[in-house]
Design a protein around this motif. Sequence first.
Motif, PDB file in Angstrom:
ATOM      1  N   SER A  61       0.836  -1.209   0.000  1.00  0.00           N
ATOM      2  CA  SER A  61       0.000   0.000   0.000  1.00  0.00           C
ATOM      3  C   SER A  61       0.873   1.261   0.000  1.00  0.00           C
ATOM      4  O   SER A  61       0.434   2.329  -0.433  1.00  0.00           O
ATOM      5  CB  SER A  61      -0.925   0.014   1.216  1.00  0.00           C
ATOM      6  OG  SER A  61      -0.153  -0.015   2.415  1.00  0.00           O
ATOM      7  N   HIS A  62       2.108   1.138   0.474  1.00  0.00           N
ATOM      8  CA  HIS A  62       3.034   2.272   0.528  1.00  0.00           C
ATOM      9  C   HIS A  62       4.452   1.767   0.775  1.00  0.00           C
ATOM     10  O   HIS A  62       4.647   0.587   1.070  1.00  0.00           O
ATOM     11  CB  HIS A  62       2.633   3.253   1.649  1.00  0.00           C
ATOM     12  CG  HIS A  62       2.771   2.656   3.019  1.00  0.00           C
ATOM     13  ND1 HIS A  62       1.808   1.809   3.552  1.00  0.00           N
ATOM     14  CD2 HIS A  62       3.756   2.763   3.965  1.00  0.00           C
ATOM     15  CE1 HIS A  62       2.192   1.424   4.760  1.00  0.00           C
ATOM     16  NE2 HIS A  62       3.365   1.996   5.034  1.00  0.00           N
ATOM     17  N   MET A  63       5.418   2.657   0.640  1.00  0.00           N
ATOM     18  CA  MET A  63       6.806   2.361   1.018  1.00  0.00           C
ATOM     19  C   MET A  63       7.103   3.039   2.354  1.00  0.00           C
ATOM     20  O   MET A  63       6.463   4.034   2.707  1.00  0.00           O
ATOM     21  CB  MET A  63       7.789   2.898  -0.039  1.00  0.00           C
ATOM     22  CG  MET A  63       7.695   2.216  -1.389  1.00  0.00           C
ATOM     23  SD  MET A  63       8.566   0.651  -1.396  1.00  0.00           S
ATOM     24  CE  MET A  63       8.522   0.284  -3.160  1.00  0.00           C
ATOM     25  N   GLU A  64       8.088   2.497   3.059  1.00  0.00           N
ATOM     26  CA  GLU A  64       8.447   3.092   4.348  1.00  0.00           C
ATOM     27  C   GLU A  64       9.964   3.086   4.510  1.00  0.00           C
ATOM     28  O   GLU A  64      10.635   2.091   4.202  1.00  0.00           O
ATOM     29  CB  GLU A  64       7.799   2.311   5.500  1.00  0.00           C
ATOM     30  CG  GLU A  64       8.044   2.928   6.867  1.00  0.00           C
ATOM     31  CD  GLU A  64       7.293   2.182   7.963  1.00  0.00           C
ATOM     32  OE1 GLU A  64       6.082   2.440   8.143  1.00  0.00           O
ATOM     33  OE2 GLU A  64       7.918   1.329   8.619  1.00  0.00           O
ATOM     34  N   ILE A  65      10.522   4.211   4.993  1.00  0.00           N
ATOM     35  CA  ILE A  65      11.947   4.322   5.322  1.00  0.00           C
ATOM     36  C   ILE A  65      12.099   4.262   6.830  1.00  0.00           C
ATOM     37  O   ILE A  65      11.393   4.952   7.567  1.00  0.00           O
ATOM     38  CB  ILE A  65      12.548   5.640   4.789  1.00  0.00           C
ATOM     39  CG1 ILE A  65      12.290   5.779   3.302  1.00  0.00           C
ATOM     40  CG2 ILE A  65      14.044   5.696   5.090  1.00  0.00           C
ATOM     41  CD1 ILE A  65      12.956   4.742   2.450  1.00  0.00           C
ATOM     42  N   TYR A  66      13.036   3.442   7.287  1.00  0.00           N
ATOM     43  CA  TYR A  66      13.305   3.286   8.725  1.00  0.00           C
ATOM     44  C   TYR A  66      14.751   3.675   8.999  1.00  0.00           C
ATOM     45  O   TYR A  66      15.673   3.189   8.343  1.00  0.00           O
ATOM     46  CB  TYR A  66      13.058   1.840   9.156  1.00  0.00           C
ATOM     47  CG  TYR A  66      13.415   1.550  10.594  1.00  0.00           C
ATOM     48  CD1 TYR A  66      12.449   1.619  11.594  1.00  0.00           C
ATOM     49  CD2 TYR A  66      14.723   1.204  10.961  1.00  0.00           C
ATOM     50  CE1 TYR A  66      12.767   1.350  12.918  1.00  0.00           C
ATOM     51  CE2 TYR A  66      15.049   0.941  12.277  1.00  0.00           C
ATOM     52  CZ  TYR A  66      14.068   1.016  13.252  1.00  0.00           C
ATOM     53  OH  TYR A  66      14.396   0.750  14.566  1.00  0.00           O
ATOM     54  N   ASN A  67      14.956   4.582   9.954  1.00  0.00           N
ATOM     55  CA  ASN A  67      16.297   4.996  10.384  1.00  0.00           C
ATOM     56  C   ASN A  67      16.426   4.793  11.898  1.00  0.00           C
ATOM     57  O   ASN A  67      15.525   5.182  12.652  1.00  0.00           O
ATOM     58  CB  ASN A  67      16.550   6.479  10.080  1.00  0.00           C
ATOM     59  CG  ASN A  67      16.373   6.794   8.617  1.00  0.00           C
ATOM     60  OD1 ASN A  67      17.225   6.524   7.798  1.00  0.00           O
ATOM     61  ND2 ASN A  67      15.229   7.378   8.274  1.00  0.00           N
ATOM     62  N   HIS A  68      17.522   4.187  12.317  1.00  0.00           N
ATOM     63  CA  HIS A  68      17.776   4.029  13.755  1.00  0.00           C
ATOM     64  C   HIS A  68      18.913   4.965  14.143  1.00  0.00           C
ATOM     65  O   HIS A  68      20.031   4.873  13.625  1.00  0.00           O
ATOM     66  CB  HIS A  68      18.149   2.591  14.087  1.00  0.00           C
ATOM     67  CG  HIS A  68      18.216   2.325  15.555  1.00  0.00           C
ATOM     68  ND1 HIS A  68      19.341   2.559  16.308  1.00  0.00           N
ATOM     69  CD2 HIS A  68      17.276   1.866  16.429  1.00  0.00           C
ATOM     70  CE1 HIS A  68      19.103   2.248  17.558  1.00  0.00           C
ATOM     71  NE2 HIS A  68      17.874   1.820  17.673  1.00  0.00           N
ATOM     72  N   LEU A  69      18.630   5.903  15.068  1.00  0.00           N
ATOM     73  CA  LEU A  69      19.599   6.912  15.490  1.00  0.00           C
ATOM     74  C   LEU A  69      20.011   6.676  16.945  1.00  0.00           C
ATOM     75  O   LEU A  69      19.212   6.162  17.741  1.00  0.00           O
ATOM     76  CB  LEU A  69      19.000   8.318  15.348  1.00  0.00           C
ATOM     77  CG  LEU A  69      18.393   8.658  13.981  1.00  0.00           C
ATOM     78  CD1 LEU A  69      17.753  10.034  14.018  1.00  0.00           C
ATOM     79  CD2 LEU A  69      19.445   8.578  12.888  1.00  0.00           C
ATOM     80  N   TYR A  70      21.238   7.092  17.256  1.00  0.00           N
ATOM     81  CA  TYR A  70      21.743   6.918  18.628  1.00  0.00           C
ATOM     82  C   TYR A  70      22.478   8.178  19.076  1.00  0.00           C
ATOM     83  O   TYR A  70      23.205   8.806  18.296  1.00  0.00           O
ATOM     84  CB  TYR A  70      22.700   5.727  18.699  1.00  0.00           C
ATOM     85  CG  TYR A  70      23.180   5.423  20.098  1.00  0.00           C
ATOM     86  CD1 TYR A  70      22.359   4.756  21.004  1.00  0.00           C
ATOM     87  CD2 TYR A  70      24.449   5.805  20.522  1.00  0.00           C
ATOM     88  CE1 TYR A  70      22.784   4.475  22.283  1.00  0.00           C
ATOM     89  CE2 TYR A  70      24.888   5.529  21.805  1.00  0.00           C
ATOM     90  CZ  TYR A  70      24.050   4.854  22.685  1.00  0.00           C
ATOM     91  OH  TYR A  70      24.474   4.579  23.955  1.00  0.00           O
ATOM     92  N   SER A  71      22.260   8.553  20.349  1.00  0.00           N
ATOM     93  CA  SER A  71      22.933   9.711  20.945  1.00  0.00           C
ATOM     94  C   SER A  71      23.967   9.227  21.945  1.00  0.00           C
ATOM     95  O   SER A  71      23.624   8.644  22.977  1.00  0.00           O
ATOM     96  CB  SER A  71      21.909  10.612  21.658  1.00  0.00           C
ATOM     97  OG  SER A  71      22.567  11.608  22.407  1.00  0.00           O
ATOM     98  N   TYR A  72      25.243   9.459  21.633  1.00  0.00           N
ATOM     99  CA  TYR A  72      26.299   9.084  22.580  1.00  0.00           C
ATOM    100  C   TYR A  72      26.273   9.998  23.804  1.00  0.00           C
ATOM    101  O   TYR A  72      26.677   9.601  24.890  1.00  0.00           O
ATOM    102  CB  TYR A  72      27.669   9.166  21.898  1.00  0.00           C
ATOM    103  CG  TYR A  72      27.932   8.003  20.978  1.00  0.00           C
ATOM    104  CD1 TYR A  72      28.322   6.774  21.477  1.00  0.00           C
ATOM    105  CD2 TYR A  72      27.785   8.138  19.605  1.00  0.00           C
ATOM    106  CE1 TYR A  72      28.563   5.697  20.647  1.00  0.00           C
ATOM    107  CE2 TYR A  72      28.026   7.068  18.753  1.00  0.00           C
ATOM    108  CZ  TYR A  72      28.419   5.851  19.286  1.00  0.00           C
ATOM    109  OH  TYR A  72      28.653   4.786  18.456  1.00  0.00           O
ATOM    110  N   GLN A  73      25.792  11.200  23.629  1.00  0.00           N
ATOM    111  CA  GLN A  73      25.728  12.150  24.745  1.00  0.00           C
ATOM    112  C   GLN A  73      24.751  11.675  25.807  1.00  0.00           C
ATOM    113  O   GLN A  73      25.039  11.737  27.008  1.00  0.00           O
ATOM    114  CB  GLN A  73      25.306  13.522  24.215  1.00  0.00           C
ATOM    115  CG  GLN A  73      25.006  14.563  25.296  1.00  0.00           C
ATOM    116  CD  GLN A  73      24.552  15.884  24.708  1.00  0.00           C
ATOM    117  OE1 GLN A  73      25.259  16.476  23.909  1.00  0.00           O
ATOM    118  NE2 GLN A  73      23.367  16.330  25.081  1.00  0.00           N
ATOM    119  N   ASN A  74      23.589  11.164  25.375  1.00  0.00           N
ATOM    120  CA  ASN A  74      22.538  10.763  26.310  1.00  0.00           C
ATOM    121  C   ASN A  74      22.399   9.255  26.450  1.00  0.00           C
ATOM    122  O   ASN A  74      21.594   8.792  27.270  1.00  0.00           O
ATOM    123  CB  ASN A  74      21.190  11.343  25.859  1.00  0.00           C
ATOM    124  CG  ASN A  74      21.213  12.858  25.740  1.00  0.00           C
ATOM    125  OD1 ASN A  74      21.795  13.531  26.584  1.00  0.00           O
ATOM    126  ND2 ASN A  74      20.612  13.393  24.687  1.00  0.00           N
TER     127      ASN A  74
END
Length: 375
Positions: free
Chosen positions: A289-302
Amino acid sequence: MTDGKTPEELAEEKRIAVEEAKRKAAELRQKKAAEAEKPADDLELQKKKAVAAAKAKAAALKKQKELEKNESASEEPDDLALAKKKAVAAAKAKAAALKKQKELKKDETTSEDGDGDLAKKKAVAAAKAKAAAIKKQKEMQQNEAISKDGDTDLAKKKAVAAAKAKAAALKKQNKDGASDISDEKAKAVAAAKAKAAAKAKAKASEEKEELVEETSSPNQPVLDRYLHIIKQNLGDDLLEDAYINRLAKDVPTLVAKKHTYLKLAQFLKHNELLAFDYLSETHGTDFESHMEIYNHLYSYQNSQSVALKVKIDRDKPLIDSLTSLWVGADWPEREGYDLLGIVFKGHPNLTRIMMPDDWVGHPLRKDYEPYDVEV
């Protein structure tokens, strides 16, 4: 050999021999001194005398050593024999003590074995009593089940009779007139409505329970913090959805709108309170029905994570590239272009990365059909 002499006699002889040797040595020294004063023609005589004196001294020393050797030989056997006797006696005493200790341990073991046999007998008796109690309980349960089965049969018979009576009453009612039938229909409709209302209520209760479970995630406060910072700085019109992904270790998930995707990504990286400076994963998915983009982000500060998603049109899969923010998005976005046909605007080198440049189609799309069937 001591020739039957006592140790005292041998010691006296030894002392006399020592004194005689000292005396001869003194005489020898005197002779040497005198010879030194005599003229040279007496030297030969003096030498002979000196040789004779040296031989006499050597003989005296030899005799003294033999006396000492004989004395030690006479003393050592007695001492050795005495030491051996003492050692044998000590060994026998020790062996007797060990034997007694072993006997005591054996008696204690025998006593404990007797107690163990008694304990075993008691345990066997207790096990038998328990087995008898369990058997009796099973028999009682079987009797109760038989009684219940009898009651069940009776209940079944009553139900059949009631059903027959109800059927006869309905048949009679049908004969009496159509008005009665309409009443029955009205009752059936009312019952159906009541049943539907009960289902709706149960469904609402289940949804409420699911909502409670969702908010009970340990990462819910983290997601709430993200949302507060975003709303405070960018407003509340950037997100399509936000939730805790239970299937991915409760990671807080933000679903951006297509036109706010790049803006939100920039804010997540550059905001001092969030500082998501590392992109560990990017991939695309075809949901038909649609396309989806997935990004996993990480903060070293927190030491915190967030998932950034965006939904795009399947027929025209076009979205902004994140390579200007995270260099690590380069190859994953090329992979999404190669296998799904997603076009990333602003990508510095959007070319195929796995398939040849002349390949037809995108192999991970759900409607993909190979151009060359033999491949």
